[in-house]
Every structure is written in C-alpha cells, then in structure tokens.
Design an enzyme around this catalytic site. Structure first.
Site, PDB file in Angstrom:
ATOM      1  N   PRO A  11      -3.798  17.689  18.472  1.00 47.81           N
ATOM      2  CA  PRO A  11      -3.883  18.779  19.437  1.00 47.81           C
ATOM      3  C   PRO A  11      -2.729  18.849  20.443  1.00 47.81           C
ATOM      4  CG  PRO A  11      -5.618  17.141  19.800  1.00 47.81           C
ATOM      5  CD  PRO A  11      -4.979  16.824  18.492  1.00 47.81           C
ATOM      6  N   ASN A  12      -2.347  20.069  20.688  1.00 50.44           N
ATOM      7  CA  ASN A  12      -1.346  20.442  21.701  1.00 50.44           C
ATOM      8  C   ASN A  12       0.100  20.169  21.281  1.00 50.44           C
ATOM      9  OD1 ASN A  12      -3.374  21.294  23.635  1.00 50.44           O
ATOM     10  ND2 ASN A  12      -3.838  19.127  23.855  1.00 50.44           N
ATOM     11  N   ARG A  19       5.585  22.054  26.687  1.00 45.26           N
ATOM     12  CA  ARG A  19       4.502  21.200  27.191  1.00 45.26           C
ATOM     13  C   ARG A  19       5.080  19.966  27.884  1.00 45.26           C
ATOM     14  NH1 ARG A  19       0.839  17.066  23.637  1.00 45.26           N
ATOM     15  NH2 ARG A  19      -0.498  16.418  25.343  1.00 45.26           N
ATOM     16  N   TYR A  24       7.495  14.880  27.137  1.00 44.92           N
ATOM     17  CA  TYR A  24       7.595  15.037  25.679  1.00 44.92           C
ATOM     18  C   TYR A  24       8.939  15.589  25.208  1.00 44.92           C
ATOM     19  CZ  TYR A  24       2.615  14.126  26.026  1.00 44.92           C
ATOM     20  OH  TYR A  24       1.414  13.529  26.301  1.00 44.92           O
ATOM     21  N   ASN A  75       0.555  11.576  14.277  1.00 46.47           N
ATOM     22  CA  ASN A  75       0.496  11.561  15.740  1.00 46.47           C
ATOM     23  C   ASN A  75      -0.853  12.181  16.091  1.00 46.47           C
ATOM     24  OD1 ASN A  75       0.619  11.864  18.466  1.00 46.47           O
ATOM     25  ND2 ASN A  75       2.735  12.631  18.511  1.00 46.47           N
ATOM     26  N   ALA A  78      -4.172  13.333  21.676  1.00 43.94           N
ATOM     27  CA  ALA A  78      -5.245  12.780  22.521  1.00 43.94           C
ATOM     28  C   ALA A  78      -6.363  12.137  21.699  1.00 43.94           C
ATOM     29  CB  ALA A  78      -5.809  13.875  23.429  1.00 43.94           C
ATOM     30  N   HIS A  81      -7.029   8.247  21.469  1.00 41.73           N
ATOM     31  CA  HIS A  81      -7.688   7.410  22.463  1.00 41.73           C
ATOM     32  C   HIS A  81      -9.208   7.351  22.328  1.00 41.73           C
ATOM     33  CE1 HIS A  81      -3.653   7.572  23.938  1.00 41.73           C
ATOM     34  NE2 HIS A  81      -3.732   8.871  24.215  1.00 41.73           N
ATOM     35  N   ASP A  88     -11.873   6.448  11.263  1.00 38.10           N
ATOM     36  CA  ASP A  88     -12.543   6.164   9.986  1.00 38.10           C
ATOM     37  C   ASP A  88     -11.848   6.889   8.840  1.00 38.10           C
ATOM     38  OD1 ASP A  88     -14.309   4.515  11.284  1.00 38.10           O
ATOM     39  OD2 ASP A  88     -16.009   5.905  11.206  1.00 38.10           O
ATOM     40  N   GLU A  99       1.261   5.232  12.699  1.00 41.12           N
ATOM     41  CA  GLU A  99       0.898   6.007  13.908  1.00 41.12           C
ATOM     42  C   GLU A  99       2.174   6.229  14.717  1.00 41.12           C
ATOM     43  OE1 GLU A  99      -2.013   3.935  16.286  1.00 41.12           O
ATOM     44  OE2 GLU A  99      -1.575   5.144  18.068  1.00 41.12           O
ATOM     45  N   HIS A 101       4.046   8.229  18.250  1.00 38.93           N
ATOM     46  CA  HIS A 101       3.919   8.967  19.510  1.00 38.93           C
ATOM     47  C   HIS A 101       5.312   9.284  20.031  1.00 38.93           C
ATOM     48  CE1 HIS A 101      -0.345   8.165  19.714  1.00 38.93           C
ATOM     49  NE2 HIS A 101      -0.068   6.927  19.343  1.00 38.93           N
ATOM     50  N   LEU A 102       5.426  10.435  20.663  1.00 42.52           N
ATOM     51  CA  LEU A 102       6.680  10.828  21.303  1.00 42.52           C
ATOM     52  C   LEU A 102       6.919   9.977  22.543  1.00 42.52           C
ATOM     53  CD1 LEU A 102       5.668  14.496  20.918  1.00 42.52           C
ATOM     54  CD2 LEU A 102       7.815  13.651  19.975  1.00 42.52           C
ATOM     55  N   SER A 103       5.887   9.892  23.377  1.00 42.85           N
ATOM     56  CA  SER A 103       5.967   9.085  24.588  1.00 42.85           C
ATOM     57  C   SER A 103       5.508   7.663  24.250  1.00 42.85           C
ATOM     58  CB  SER A 103       5.072   9.689  25.676  1.00 42.85           C
ATOM     59  OG  SER A 103       3.701   9.575  25.296  1.00 42.85           O
ATOM     60  N   ARG A 108       1.767   4.568  30.217  1.00 44.71           N
ATOM     61  CA  ARG A 108       1.250   5.749  30.927  1.00 44.71           C
ATOM     62  C   ARG A 108      -0.146   5.467  31.525  1.00 44.71           C
ATOM     63  NH1 ARG A 108       1.937  10.833  27.265  1.00 44.71           N
ATOM     64  NH2 ARG A 108       1.335  11.815  29.245  1.00 44.71           N
ATOM     65  N   ARG A 112      -4.696   6.157  28.196  1.00 47.41           N
ATOM     66  CA  ARG A 112      -3.806   6.256  27.021  1.00 47.41           C
ATOM     67  C   ARG A 112      -3.457   4.888  26.450  1.00 47.41           C
ATOM     68  NH1 ARG A 112      -2.233  11.728  27.192  1.00 47.41           N
ATOM     69  NH2 ARG A 112      -2.102  12.474  29.324  1.00 47.41           N
TER      70      ARG A 112
HETATM   71  C1  DQA Z   1       1.026  11.624  22.421  1.00 46.94           C
HETATM   72  C2  DQA Z   1       0.435  10.737  23.527  1.00 46.94           C
HETATM   73  C3  DQA Z   1      -1.019  11.091  23.787  1.00 46.94           C
HETATM   74  O1  DQA Z   1      -1.538  10.280  24.832  1.00 46.94           O
HETATM   75  C4  DQA Z   1      -1.127  12.545  24.203  1.00 46.94           C
HETATM   76  O2  DQA Z   1      -2.488  12.894  24.356  1.00 46.94           O
HETATM   77  C5  DQA Z   1      -0.429  13.482  23.286  1.00 46.94           C
HETATM   78  C6  DQA Z   1       0.860  13.092  22.739  1.00 46.94           C
HETATM   79  C7  DQA Z   1       2.539  11.367  22.226  1.00 46.94           C
HETATM   80  O3  DQA Z   1       3.055  11.769  21.194  1.00 46.94           O
HETATM   81  O4  DQA Z   1       3.195  10.817  23.104  1.00 46.94           O
HETATM   82  O5  DQA Z   1      -0.878  14.600  23.060  1.00 46.94           O
HETATM   83  O6  DQA Z   1       0.369  11.312  21.197  1.00 46.94           O
END
Ligand code: DQA
Length: 146
Positions: A11-12, A19, A24, A75, A78, A81, A88, A99, A101-103, A108, A112
């Site tokens: 999501p997002n 964003r 990010y 990725n 959210a 978490h 599963d 897995e 993540h950008l950040s 953080r 997270r």
């Molecule tokens: C994220 C980190 C997550 O905590 C956050 O909810 C995201 C992006 C990242 O790529 O850094 O939506 O997965």
C-alpha cells in the site's frame, strides 16, 4: 529463456515521488519499474512489477508465485509490521523471497521496527531508496544461479 522475478509492492507505494519525499525520495513508481526492468535485463531475468493497496490481492499474487515456483521480491509497505496473513502467504513461497524497503524501518518509529515478514524471508535489504530493489535483484540472481 530469462527467468521471471515477481516484484510485489504494498500500500501507498503507487504514490512514490510525491509521498513523503524526504523519506522515500523523489523517484516515482514508474521510475522504480524502469529500474527493475533494466537491472533484471542485465541479470538475464524479467521483472514482473506489481503494486496493490489490497492485502487480498497481494496474497493472491504470492499464491501464484508459490504455485509457479517464482522468486519474489516484496516491499510489503505498512503490512510489514502487522500482516500475519501476508507472512503466511510469503511462507508458502519455496523459491527465494527477499524483503525490501526504501527507507530503513529499523531507524524509524518504534512500530516500524517489527517486521512479521523477515522471519520467512531469505533476506532483507532496506535503506537504499530504489537501489534496494537493484540489490534485491542481484541477491535473487545469486541465489538462483548458485
Ligand atoms: C516501507 C517502510 C514501511 O514502514 C512503510 O509503511 C512503507 C514503506 C519502505 O519501503 O521504506 O509504506 O516499506
């Protein structure tokens, strides 16, 4: 024939570019897709990049990867978490699953700093912006050609 890698985004992440750019970056989701396509091609793979804001759709895609034994870069955004359902589904994938993540979530907010996904991933790459995906593709390439 070049092997397919499924690159799933939660999501997002379709809002990349606008964003929270301080966290990010300013690259858009289209930039991310282009980077993945180019890096995959250099590694003799094909990147199938998808994004959904819907947990059920992501789970369906993971089932597809499990059935076709396709490596996955995910990725979970959210969902990282708290989604035991996504965890599963990741656990069903027998091919490598990375897995990304950008950040760097570990640096953080406290919520997270828990990933329910990491325990069923082969590895985690976080904190390098869209380059995290490039590194994840290199990891998949090594794991599948070893
Ligand atoms: C994220 C980190 C997550 O905590 C956050 O909810 C995201 C992006 C990242 O790529 O850094 O939506 O997965």
């Amino acid at each position: 024939m070049a092997a397919i890698v499924l690159i799933l985004n939660g999501p997002n992440l379709n809002r990349l570019g606008t964003r929270e750019p301080d966290i990010y970056g300013t690259s858009t989701f289209a930039d991310l897709v282009a980077l993945c396509a180019a890096e995959a091609m250099a590694l003799d793979m094909v990147a199938d990049v998808r994004q959904s804001n819907d947990e059920a759709e992501l789970i369906g895609w993971l089932h597809e990867a499990a059935d076709s034994k396709t490596p996955v870069i995910i990725n979970p955004a959210a969902f990282t978490h708290y989604s035991y359902a996504l965890r599963d589904a990741c656990a069903l994938v027998e091919a490598p699953l990375i897995e990304v993540h950008l950040s760097n979530p570990a640096a953080r907010e406290e919520f997270r700093q828990t990933s329910v996904i990491s325990g069923v991933a082969d590895g985690v790459i976080a904190g390098f912006g869209i380059d995290s995906y490039r590194l994840a593709l290199q990891a998949v390439s090594r794991l599948t050609t070893a």
